[in-house]
Design a protein around this motif. Structure first.
Motif, short mmCIF file in Angstrom:
data_model
loop_
_atom_site.label_atom_id
_atom_site.label_comp_id
_atom_site.label_asym_id
_atom_site.label_seq_id
_atom_site.Cartn_x
_atom_site.Cartn_y
_atom_site.Cartn_z
N CYS A 38 54.20 36.61 36.95
CA CYS A 38 53.31 35.78 37.75
C CYS A 38 53.26 36.29 39.19
O CYS A 38 52.20 36.30 39.82
N ARG A 39 54.39 36.74 39.69
CA ARG A 39 54.45 37.18 41.09
C ARG A 39 53.43 38.27 41.40
O ARG A 39 52.88 38.33 42.48
N TYR A 44 48.10 34.15 40.84
CA TYR A 44 49.28 33.50 41.43
C TYR A 44 49.06 33.25 42.91
O TYR A 44 48.51 34.10 43.61
N CYS A 55 49.21 28.50 40.34
CA CYS A 55 48.43 29.41 39.51
C CYS A 55 47.04 28.79 39.37
O CYS A 55 46.93 27.59 39.13
N GLU A 62 53.38 24.16 39.36
CA GLU A 62 53.64 25.53 39.78
C GLU A 62 54.24 26.31 38.63
O GLU A 62 54.84 25.74 37.71
N ALA A 65 57.71 32.48 39.51
CA ALA A 65 57.32 33.84 39.92
C ALA A 65 57.72 34.86 38.86
O ALA A 65 57.04 35.86 38.65
N TRP A 72 47.47 37.10 32.38
CA TRP A 72 47.93 37.95 33.50
C TRP A 72 46.89 39.02 33.84
O TRP A 72 46.33 39.65 32.94
#
Ligand code: SF4
Length: 76
Positions: A38-39, A44, A55, A62, A65, A72
């Protein structure tokens, strides 16, 4: 910060979200490549140093990360 997205949330399940990318179901998600989290996802919203953040796909919660889901996308 907001509550964390739970892996059993229906949308999270559909997208295969896991709070730790090391647990991605690699049989189901062959597109996953190690290093994707996610980071470093385009959707993100957290700061680089945060362990969790927003996100665009999930309202009012939330994501971790270190997590991942099948939506994605690399950061532009
Ligand atoms: Fe994480 Fe990106 Fe999926 Fe959102 S879209 S849960 S930031 S991998």
């Amino acid at each position: 910060s907001l509550p964390l997205l739970q892996e059993d949330n229906p949308t999270a399940r559909q997208l295969g979200y896991v709070a730790d990318a090391l647990r991605v179901d690699r049989q189901r998600f062959t597109q996953y490549a190690p290093g994707q989290t996610c980071r470093n996802c385009e959707l993100y919203g957290g700061e680089a140093a945060d362990s969790q953040g927003g996100c665009q796909l999930f309202y009012g919660v939330e994501v971790k990360a270190a997590g991942w889901c099948s939506a994605w996308k690399p950061k532009a």
